[in-house]
Each structure stands twice: as C-alpha cells, then as structure tokens.
Design a protein around this motif. Structure first.
Motif, PDB file in Angstrom:
ATOM      1  N   LEU A  36       0.836  -1.194   0.000  1.00 60.98           N
ATOM      2  CA  LEU A  36       0.000   0.000   0.000  1.00 60.98           C
ATOM      3  C   LEU A  36       0.876   1.252   0.000  1.00 60.98           C
ATOM      4  CD1 LEU A  36      -2.600  -1.071   2.712  1.00 60.98           C
ATOM      5  CD2 LEU A  36      -2.991  -0.986   0.239  1.00 60.98           C
ATOM      6  N   LEU A  37       0.352   2.338  -0.528  1.00 59.49           N
ATOM      7  CA  LEU A  37       1.093   3.591  -0.439  1.00 59.49           C
ATOM      8  C   LEU A  37       1.351   3.956   1.018  1.00 59.49           C
ATOM      9  CD1 LEU A  37      -0.483   5.804  -3.247  1.00 59.49           C
ATOM     10  CD2 LEU A  37       1.522   4.325  -3.347  1.00 59.49           C
TER      11      LEU A  37
ATOM     12  N   MET B  41       3.996   7.984  -8.958  1.00 60.46           N
ATOM     13  CA  MET B  41       3.703   7.254  -7.731  1.00 60.46           C
ATOM     14  C   MET B  41       4.455   7.845  -6.552  1.00 60.46           C
ATOM     15  SD  MET B  41       4.182   3.181  -6.812  1.00 60.46           S
ATOM     16  CE  MET B  41       5.984   3.280  -6.650  1.00 60.46           C
TER      17      MET B  41
ATOM     18  N   GLN C  73       2.487  10.532  -5.121  1.00 58.93           N
ATOM     19  CA  GLN C  73       1.387  10.025  -4.306  1.00 58.93           C
ATOM     20  C   GLN C  73       1.882   9.554  -2.942  1.00 58.93           C
ATOM     21  OE1 GLN C  73      -0.137   7.265  -7.241  1.00 58.93           O
ATOM     22  NE2 GLN C  73      -1.642   8.747  -7.976  1.00 58.93           N
ATOM     23  N   ILE C  74       3.088   9.018  -2.889  1.00 57.86           N
ATOM     24  CA  ILE C  74       3.676   8.653  -1.597  1.00 57.86           C
ATOM     25  C   ILE C  74       3.955   9.911  -0.786  1.00 57.86           C
ATOM     26  CG2 ILE C  74       5.656   7.553  -0.469  1.00 57.86           C
ATOM     27  CD1 ILE C  74       5.796   5.721  -2.997  1.00 57.86           C
TER      28      ILE C  74
ATOM     29  N   GLU D 210       0.772  10.833   0.672  1.00 55.58           N
ATOM     30  CA  GLU D 210       0.492   9.913   1.782  1.00 55.58           C
ATOM     31  C   GLU D 210       1.307  10.310   3.014  1.00 55.58           C
ATOM     32  OE1 GLU D 210      -1.540   6.821   3.559  1.00 55.58           O
ATOM     33  OE2 GLU D 210      -1.768   7.259   1.438  1.00 55.58           O
TER      34      GLU D 210
ATOM     35  N   PRO E  67      -8.465   9.371  -6.224  1.00 51.94           N
ATOM     36  CA  PRO E  67      -8.426   7.919  -6.032  1.00 51.94           C
ATOM     37  C   PRO E  67      -8.582   7.192  -7.366  1.00 51.94           C
ATOM     38  CG  PRO E  67     -10.553   8.784  -5.368  1.00 51.94           C
ATOM     39  CD  PRO E  67      -9.696   9.980  -5.678  1.00 51.94           C
ATOM     40  N   GLU E  68      -8.171   5.952  -7.374  1.00 50.92           N
ATOM     41  CA  GLU E  68      -8.266   5.158  -8.593  1.00 50.92           C
ATOM     42  C   GLU E  68      -9.717   4.863  -8.922  1.00 50.92           C
ATOM     43  OE1 GLU E  68      -7.065   4.583 -11.511  1.00 50.92           O
ATOM     44  OE2 GLU E  68      -5.221   3.774 -10.655  1.00 50.92           O
TER      45      GLU E  68
ATOM     46  N   ARG F  88      -1.258   0.476  -5.048  1.00 54.00           N
ATOM     47  CA  ARG F  88      -1.631   1.772  -5.619  1.00 54.00           C
ATOM     48  C   ARG F  88      -3.076   1.765  -6.111  1.00 54.00           C
ATOM     49  NH1 ARG F  88       1.800   4.375 -10.554  1.00 54.00           N
ATOM     50  NH2 ARG F  88       1.129   6.557 -10.397  1.00 54.00           N
TER      51      ARG F  88
ATOM     52  N   ARG G 170      -5.404   3.297  -3.509  1.00 50.99           N
ATOM     53  CA  ARG G 170      -5.039   4.585  -2.916  1.00 50.99           C
ATOM     54  C   ARG G 170      -6.282   5.412  -2.593  1.00 50.99           C
ATOM     55  NH1 ARG G 170      -3.930   5.451  -8.470  1.00 50.99           N
ATOM     56  NH2 ARG G 170      -4.967   7.309  -9.310  1.00 50.99           N
TER      57      ARG G 170
ATOM     58  N   TYR H 287      -6.612  12.042  -1.928  1.00 51.38           N
ATOM     59  CA  TYR H 287      -5.741  12.949  -1.186  1.00 51.38           C
ATOM     60  C   TYR H 287      -6.210  14.396  -1.247  1.00 51.38           C
ATOM     61  CZ  TYR H 287      -2.527   9.001  -1.118  1.00 51.38           C
ATOM     62  OH  TYR H 287      -1.966   7.759  -0.912  1.00 51.38           O
TER      63      TYR H 287
END
Length: 266
Positions: free
Chosen positions: A70-71, A97, A100-101, A104, A125-126, A192, A195, A198
């Motif tokens: 997971l992230l 990515m 995105q981390i 996070e 989100p995906e 991912r 996710r 955010y």
C-alpha cells in the motif's frame, strides 16, 4: 549509499550533501529507482542541500516484499527512514507514484513535511476501471517480465520526440524499468490500486508546494496539474516545456531551475 532499516524493511538510499544543509527527500516513481534523481541530486547538493534518495521496497537495491504494498506502507517506510536519520522536518518530493507517496506522507506523517514537491502526479483515487487495470498489469508483469511493458510505455514515460531525440535518456529509463523485480512492481501496483483521495488533506495543507508537470505528459496532463495547483492554497505551478511524464529526466536543467527557485524561497 547506506542500508537502513525503515518500517521493518531494509531500504537502500543515498544521503548526499552537507549534513547541515536543508534536507530534501526525493521519491522515485514506478517502476524506477533512486538513480532517476541523479541530475537533481547533483544540482541540489551543489546548492548546499542535503538530499536523500531511497529505493522504495521492491525497487532498486531495496528488498522485494511480495504481495501488496500500500502507499501507506511505502510512506511509513520513508517516515521510519527519516526517523533513523534524526530528520524531523524535510522537503518531501516525488514524481508520479512517488508524488502520491509524498501525499500519503502529508496524510500520515504531517509533522515531518516542511514542504511538498509534486511532479506529474494525481491526488484522485483510482477508478474501478483503473483498479482492474493495475491488478491485471501486476499479473502481466509476473508472467512476462518487465521488458515488454517497458518497451510499450517508453513513449508515454518520455515524450515521443524525446525517445527519438534523447536516446541516452530513453535507454536509461528503459534500463531502470527492466532492472525492477516484477514481484516488487506487482506489489506496488496492487497497493496503488487502493489509494485514497488525497484532495481533502491537500486542500487543508498549510505548507508550500511546488507542482511540476511536463507540458506533454499524457499520464497526468497539464490540466490535472492545474487542478492540483488550484486545490492547494500555498502552491506554485511550473510547466516544463519539451517534456512528458518525467521532466526531471527529460529536461533536467529546467526542472532543477524551478526546484532550486522554490527551495530558495522556503
């Protein structure tokens, strides 16, 4: 380069520049490794910054953890690494990515984040279709290995004209992709796919943020970077011309210029 235990995972990383310099951690994207940041590391350390570039679990020289990463797991790895280095406040940057981390990190470890650098990335989100695609791609990488995928996406990772006009950069990017262990890439793809959104946390962020995007990025187009910039109250936007999804690789001088300008203003 040093091995370092972070969150139970033996991360490898480089820690360069003066120890008293302003610390910056740069997080690579999928399916790359820390060496993608070499041009930025050289420029930032020359300017007096301390730059940490880790290999995420499953990438580069860090160990593969099969299954699902997971992230949140990847962000916790980074936070644990920073704690081991006794770094309490850092500029957290990432591409795709890696961005995105970084988001996070802002969600899970907000006290660590002095500022954000978000390159060619998305906070949304995906979708269900996207989740299905990532899970199927994970299985495909396990079945086929990395090279067919690398050759298929190189002209999306880099702008097509740079694949032709910058053969050394294209070869470097393909080399990083092909060197990645499919198990590690698959684990990150599965994670991912799950996710979160955010946007709420970023909309409330009080820290400065640099949003960077390649002018010809097809994965996260300029319009998405503009939306991210509009969402964040203390952000600035830089569009890098003659670049696709990896402007730090394709146009390192232009990328470094906007990054150094942003850091100088902190």
């Amino acid at each position: 380069m040093n091995p370092q235990f972070g969150n139970g995972v033996n991360l490898f990383f480089e820690d360069l520049g003066p120890r008293a310099g302003a610390p910056v951690i740069l997080i690579h994207g999928h399916p790359f490794n820390r060496t993608m940041w070499a041009p930025q590391t050289a420029a930032l350390t020359a300017a007096g910054c301390r730059v940490i570039t880790p290999d995420l679990r499953g990438y580069g020289e860090s160990p593969v953890v099969p299954g699902k990463a997971l992230l949140a797991d990847l962000a916790d790895d980074i936070a644990a690494l920073l704690a081991r280095l006794d770094l309490e406040r850092v500029v957290v940057g990432g591409v795709s990515m890696g961005g995105q981390i970084a988001m996070e990190m802002r969600l899970r470890h907000p006290g660590v984040v002095r500022a954000l650098v978000l390159s060619d990335t998305s906070p949304v989100p995906e979708t269900e279709e996207g989740r299905k695609f990532r899970r199927e791609l994970a299985e495909r990488l396990l079945a086929e290995g990395m090279r067919p995928y690398a050759e298929e996406v190189i002209d999306k990772m880099l702008a097509p004209y740079n694949v032709v006009g910058m053969p050394e950069a294209a070869a470097r990017v393909i080399g990083m992709m092909c060197a990645t262990d499919p198990e590690g890439a698959a684990a990150a793809l599965r994670g991912r796919a799950e996710r979160p959104d955010y946007r709420p946390v970023l909309a409330q962020a009080g820290e400065p943020c640099l949003v960077v995007v390649g002018a010809d990025d097809v994965y996260t187009p300029v319009a998405e970077a503009e939306a991210l910039h509009a969402l964040m109250p203390h952000s600035v936007l830089a569009v890098i011309e003659r670049a696709g999804h990896l402007p730090g690789v394709e146009q390192p001088e232009a990328f470094n210029r906007v990054l150094l300008e942003f850091l100088a203003g902190l």
